[in-house]
Design a protein around this motif. Structure first.
Motif, PDB file in Angstrom:
ATOM      1  N   ARG B   5       0.829  -1.203   0.000  1.00 45.49           N
ATOM      2  CA  ARG B   5       0.000   0.000   0.000  1.00 45.49           C
ATOM      3  C   ARG B   5       0.863   1.252   0.000  1.00 45.49           C
ATOM      4  O   ARG B   5       1.817   1.359   0.767  1.00 45.49           O
ATOM      5  N   ARG B   6       0.490   2.174  -0.853  1.00 42.72           N
ATOM      6  CA  ARG B   6       1.284   3.368  -1.075  1.00 42.72           C
ATOM      7  C   ARG B   6       1.076   4.371   0.057  1.00 42.72           C
ATOM      8  O   ARG B   6      -0.056   4.706   0.389  1.00 42.72           O
ATOM      9  N   LEU B   7       2.172   4.829   0.642  1.00 40.56           N
ATOM     10  CA  LEU B   7       2.084   5.835   1.690  1.00 40.56           C
ATOM     11  C   LEU B   7       2.286   7.210   1.076  1.00 40.56           C
ATOM     12  O   LEU B   7       2.896   7.344   0.020  1.00 40.56           O
ATOM     13  N   PHE B   8       1.756   8.223   1.771  1.00 38.21           N
ATOM     14  CA  PHE B   8       1.881   9.588   1.281  1.00 38.21           C
ATOM     15  C   PHE B   8       3.245  10.138   1.667  1.00 38.21           C
ATOM     16  O   PHE B   8       3.570  10.237   2.853  1.00 38.21           O
ATOM     17  N   LYS B   9       4.083  10.473   0.647  1.00 39.23           N
ATOM     18  CA  LYS B   9       5.440  10.942   0.929  1.00 39.23           C
ATOM     19  C   LYS B   9       5.586  12.409   0.550  1.00 39.23           C
ATOM     20  O   LYS B   9       4.671  12.988  -0.042  1.00 39.23           O
ATOM     21  N   ILE B  10       6.772  12.960   0.829  1.00 36.13           N
ATOM     22  CA  ILE B  10       6.984  14.385   0.559  1.00 36.13           C
ATOM     23  C   ILE B  10       6.866  14.686  -0.931  1.00 36.13           C
ATOM     24  O   ILE B  10       6.248  15.664  -1.341  1.00 36.13           O
ATOM     25  N   GLN B  11       7.438  13.798  -1.772  1.00 31.57           N
ATOM     26  CA  GLN B  11       7.376  14.066  -3.221  1.00 31.57           C
ATOM     27  C   GLN B  11       5.921  14.039  -3.717  1.00 31.57           C
ATOM     28  O   GLN B  11       5.555  14.812  -4.601  1.00 31.57           O
ATOM     29  N   ASP B  12       5.089  13.180  -3.093  1.00 29.57           N
ATOM     30  CA  ASP B  12       3.663  13.180  -3.448  1.00 29.57           C
ATOM     31  C   ASP B  12       3.046  14.521  -3.073  1.00 29.57           C
ATOM     32  O   ASP B  12       2.257  15.091  -3.833  1.00 29.57           O
ATOM     33  N   GLY B  13       3.435  14.998  -1.862  1.00 32.02           N
ATOM     34  CA  GLY B  13       2.927  16.285  -1.400  1.00 32.02           C
ATOM     35  C   GLY B  13       3.291  17.402  -2.361  1.00 32.02           C
ATOM     36  O   GLY B  13       2.459  18.260  -2.673  1.00 32.02           O
ATOM     37  N   VAL B  14       4.526  17.375  -2.870  1.00 30.83           N
ATOM     38  CA  VAL B  14       4.976  18.421  -3.807  1.00 30.83           C
ATOM     39  C   VAL B  14       4.106  18.397  -5.068  1.00 30.83           C
ATOM     40  O   VAL B  14       3.647  19.436  -5.557  1.00 30.83           O
ATOM     41  N   ILE B  15       3.861  17.190  -5.582  1.00 33.89           N
ATOM     42  CA  ILE B  15       3.054  17.070  -6.805  1.00 33.89           C
ATOM     43  C   ILE B  15       1.633  17.576  -6.555  1.00 33.89           C
ATOM     44  O   ILE B  15       1.070  18.335  -7.355  1.00 33.89           O
ATOM     45  N   VAL B  16       1.049  17.191  -5.383  1.00 37.76           N
ATOM     46  CA  VAL B  16      -0.324  17.612  -5.073  1.00 37.76           C
ATOM     47  C   VAL B  16      -0.389  19.132  -4.929  1.00 37.76           C
ATOM     48  O   VAL B  16      -1.302  19.780  -5.451  1.00 37.76           O
ATOM     49  N   VAL B  17       0.617  19.730  -4.240  1.00 38.55           N
ATOM     50  CA  VAL B  17       0.619  21.183  -4.047  1.00 38.55           C
ATOM     51  C   VAL B  17       0.732  21.889  -5.402  1.00 38.55           C
ATOM     52  O   VAL B  17       0.017  22.869  -5.678  1.00 38.55           O
ATOM     53  N   ALA B  18       1.599  21.371  -6.282  1.00 40.43           N
ATOM     54  CA  ALA B  18       1.758  21.992  -7.615  1.00 40.43           C
ATOM     55  C   ALA B  18       0.444  21.931  -8.379  1.00 40.43           C
ATOM     56  O   ALA B  18       0.023  22.917  -9.018  1.00 40.43           O
ATOM     57  N   ALA B  19      -0.249  20.771  -8.293  1.00 42.96           N
ATOM     58  CA  ALA B  19      -1.529  20.630  -9.002  1.00 42.96           C
ATOM     59  C   ALA B  19      -2.548  21.613  -8.440  1.00 42.96           C
ATOM     60  O   ALA B  19      -3.257  22.284  -9.198  1.00 42.96           O
ATOM     61  N   CYS B  20      -2.596  21.726  -7.079  1.00 41.30           N
ATOM     62  CA  CYS B  20      -3.552  22.647  -6.451  1.00 41.30           C
ATOM     63  C   CYS B  20      -3.267  24.090  -6.871  1.00 41.30           C
ATOM     64  O   CYS B  20      -4.190  24.867  -7.135  1.00 41.30           O
ATOM     65  N   ALA B  21      -1.976  24.443  -6.940  1.00 38.09           N
ATOM     66  CA  ALA B  21      -1.613  25.817  -7.332  1.00 38.09           C
ATOM     67  C   ALA B  21      -2.122  26.105  -8.744  1.00 38.09           C
ATOM     68  O   ALA B  21      -2.683  27.184  -9.012  1.00 38.09           O
ATOM     69  N   THR B  22      -1.975  25.144  -9.649  1.00 36.85           N
ATOM     70  CA  THR B  22      -2.440  25.347 -11.027  1.00 36.85           C
ATOM     71  C   THR B  22      -3.962  25.468 -11.060  1.00 36.85           C
ATOM     72  O   THR B  22      -4.514  26.272 -11.813  1.00 36.85           O
ATOM     73  N   VAL B  23      -4.636  24.663 -10.220  1.00 39.98           N
ATOM     74  CA  VAL B  23      -6.100  24.729 -10.154  1.00 39.98           C
ATOM     75  C   VAL B  23      -6.542  26.119  -9.699  1.00 39.98           C
ATOM     76  O   VAL B  23      -7.430  26.732 -10.299  1.00 39.98           O
ATOM     77  N   PHE B  24      -5.889  26.653  -8.640  1.00 41.18           N
ATOM     78  CA  PHE B  24      -6.261  27.985  -8.142  1.00 41.18           C
ATOM     79  C   PHE B  24      -5.995  29.047  -9.202  1.00 41.18           C
ATOM     80  O   PHE B  24      -6.767  29.997  -9.346  1.00 41.18           O
ATOM     81  N   ALA B  25      -4.924  28.863  -9.966  1.00 38.95           N
ATOM     82  CA  ALA B  25      -4.628  29.830 -11.037  1.00 38.95           C
ATOM     83  C   ALA B  25      -5.754  29.834 -12.063  1.00 38.95           C
ATOM     84  O   ALA B  25      -6.155  30.894 -12.558  1.00 38.95           O
TER      85      ALA B  25
END
Lengths: 202, 205
Positions: B5-25
């Motif tokens: 089972r995949r755990l949530f790691k820092i690199q996942d967090g970076v990808i999610v934050v980048a996606a959220c930033a683009t969504v807000f834009a």
């Protein structure tokens, strides 16, 4: 000796060709203005390209539906294995889309009758098939990529699968034609807008 | 598989934050005008219809946002540790996002080519970025239908094997949202037809 099954197959292919010819004739009698929301007066080359695109769609869709039926009749292979054949997948995807178009056309037609709106049903069909048909090309691309990724790309030697693969390639290439025609109309519109713009005042 | 089972790691967090930033834009680009229009007017039936037609732009914003998340899910899926390619391609959530990414990639290329073409042509038409992207995003309206098609074909191949992975779950939600977006865009077209106006008219209020 001619078997009954062979007669049925030839009849299906003949019907597909007849349908394609009918579609092309209807398309040729149309005029482009309604789809592109323009008046008229476009260059002949652009209108020819538009008609070529519509004719290509007509032939590809008719043949795909016919080949889907032939594949099911001829092979006796279950559908889940047929869908691992790249050529057959193309025909199946196009048939699936064609049924959706048919549903949308009937819905749109019923809607216009119900609300007594002016009916351009011929234009509706052309607009729909042109607007939506690039989606089919994407569907083909995606399914081929998934087959390749999952190592399930299993082409068969039969002519149906080969014809399906050729149709798939033509369909993907036809996106480029579609984009080019779209871009051509866009450029001509830009030139008209520029021609209509008043000269800058000093 | 439970042990993989995949755990949530820092690199996942970076990808999610980048996606959220683009969504807000994406939201920032178009929503302010829509929201101000909503509160500024006195509402009548006709105005409501016109506002709904305006919201067709927000259907496009939704497709822009979903596109960002789809790219992120595909990226997250390919980050190790991941299941084999054979298993991934049987997951409906990944397949939906993958389909959206391929179509979105082609559309982005198309928009870029048009922009470059206009720049090279030297046309001084003051075309904004959104003027160019809106027709391209409207071509994404049928993406939901395509996802339905892909899911039907997966089902017919008896291949859909969803995992209880968080990435796959997000993928499934995104796939469903794409279908909702398709229905929304089509619904808005029907509303505009009922008001006997074309979506391309620039009506005055």
């Amino acid at each position: 000796m001619i078997k009954r099954r062979h007669v049925l197959e030839w009849m299906i292919l003949l019907a597909a060709n007849a349908f394609a010819v009918l579609w092309i004739l209807t398309s040729l009698s149309s005029h482009v203005a309604l789809y592109y929301h323009l008046d008229d007066g476009h260059t002949d080359e652009l209108i020819l390209a538009y008609h070529c695109e519509a004719a290509t769609r007509a032939v590809l869709v008719s043949w795909s539906v016919a080949l889907t039926a032939l594949g099911l009749i001829r092979s006796g292979v279950p559908l889940r294995r047929l869908l691992a054949r790249p050529g057959y997948v193309v025909c199946f995807a196009v048939t699936l889309e064609a049924f959706v178009w048919l549903g949308l056309i009937i819905l749109g037609f019923g809607f216009r009758i119900f609300y007594r709106l002016p009916s351009f049903w011929g234009e509706d069909i052309r607009a729909l098939t042109l607007r939506e048909s690039s989606t089919t090309a994407y569907l083909i691309m995606i399914w081929w990529t998934l087959l390749a990724f999952s190592r399930r790309w299993r082409p068969s030697r039969g002519w149906i699968d080969r014809a399906g693969r050729i149709i798939g390639v033509i369909w993907i290439v036809s996106i480029v034609l579609h984009l080019a025609v779209d871009y051509g109309f866009d450029v001509e519109n830009d030139h008209r807008t520029m021609a209509r713009q008043p000269a800058p005042s000093r | 598989m439970g042990q993989n089972r995949r755990l949530f790691k820092i690199q996942d967090g970076v990808i999610v934050v980048a996606a959220c930033a683009t969504v807000f834009a994406c939201f920032q680009a178009i929503y302010p005008s829509l929201v101000s229009n909503f509160f500024r007017q006195r509402w009548t039936g006709v105005r409501l219809v016109h506002w709904l037609i305006d919201i067709s732009d927000s259907a496009h914003v939704l497709s822009g946002c979903l596109m960002c998340v789809s790219f992120a899910v595909v990226l997250l899926r390919f980050v190790q540790p991941r299941p084999s390619l054979r298993r991934i391609t049987a997951q409906p959530g990944f397949v939906a996002c993958f389909a959206a990414s391929i179509m979105g990639g082609v559309v982005i290329l198309f928009v870029a080519a048009r922009k470059v073409g206009r720049l090279l042509g030297g046309w001084n038409l003051n075309t904004s970025f959104w003027e160019l992207t809106t027709p391209a995003l409207s071509s994404l309206d049928s993406l939901g239908r395509m996802i339905v098609g892909v899911w039907i074909m997966l089902r017919l191949m008896r291949r859909p094997k969803p995992e209880s992975d968080w990435v796959e779950r997000i993928g499934q939600v995104v796939g469903v949202l794409w279908i909702v977006q398709w229905l929304l865009a089509r619904g808005i077209q029907v509303v505009s037809m009922m008001s006997n106006r074309s979506l391309f008219d620039d009506g005055t209020y």
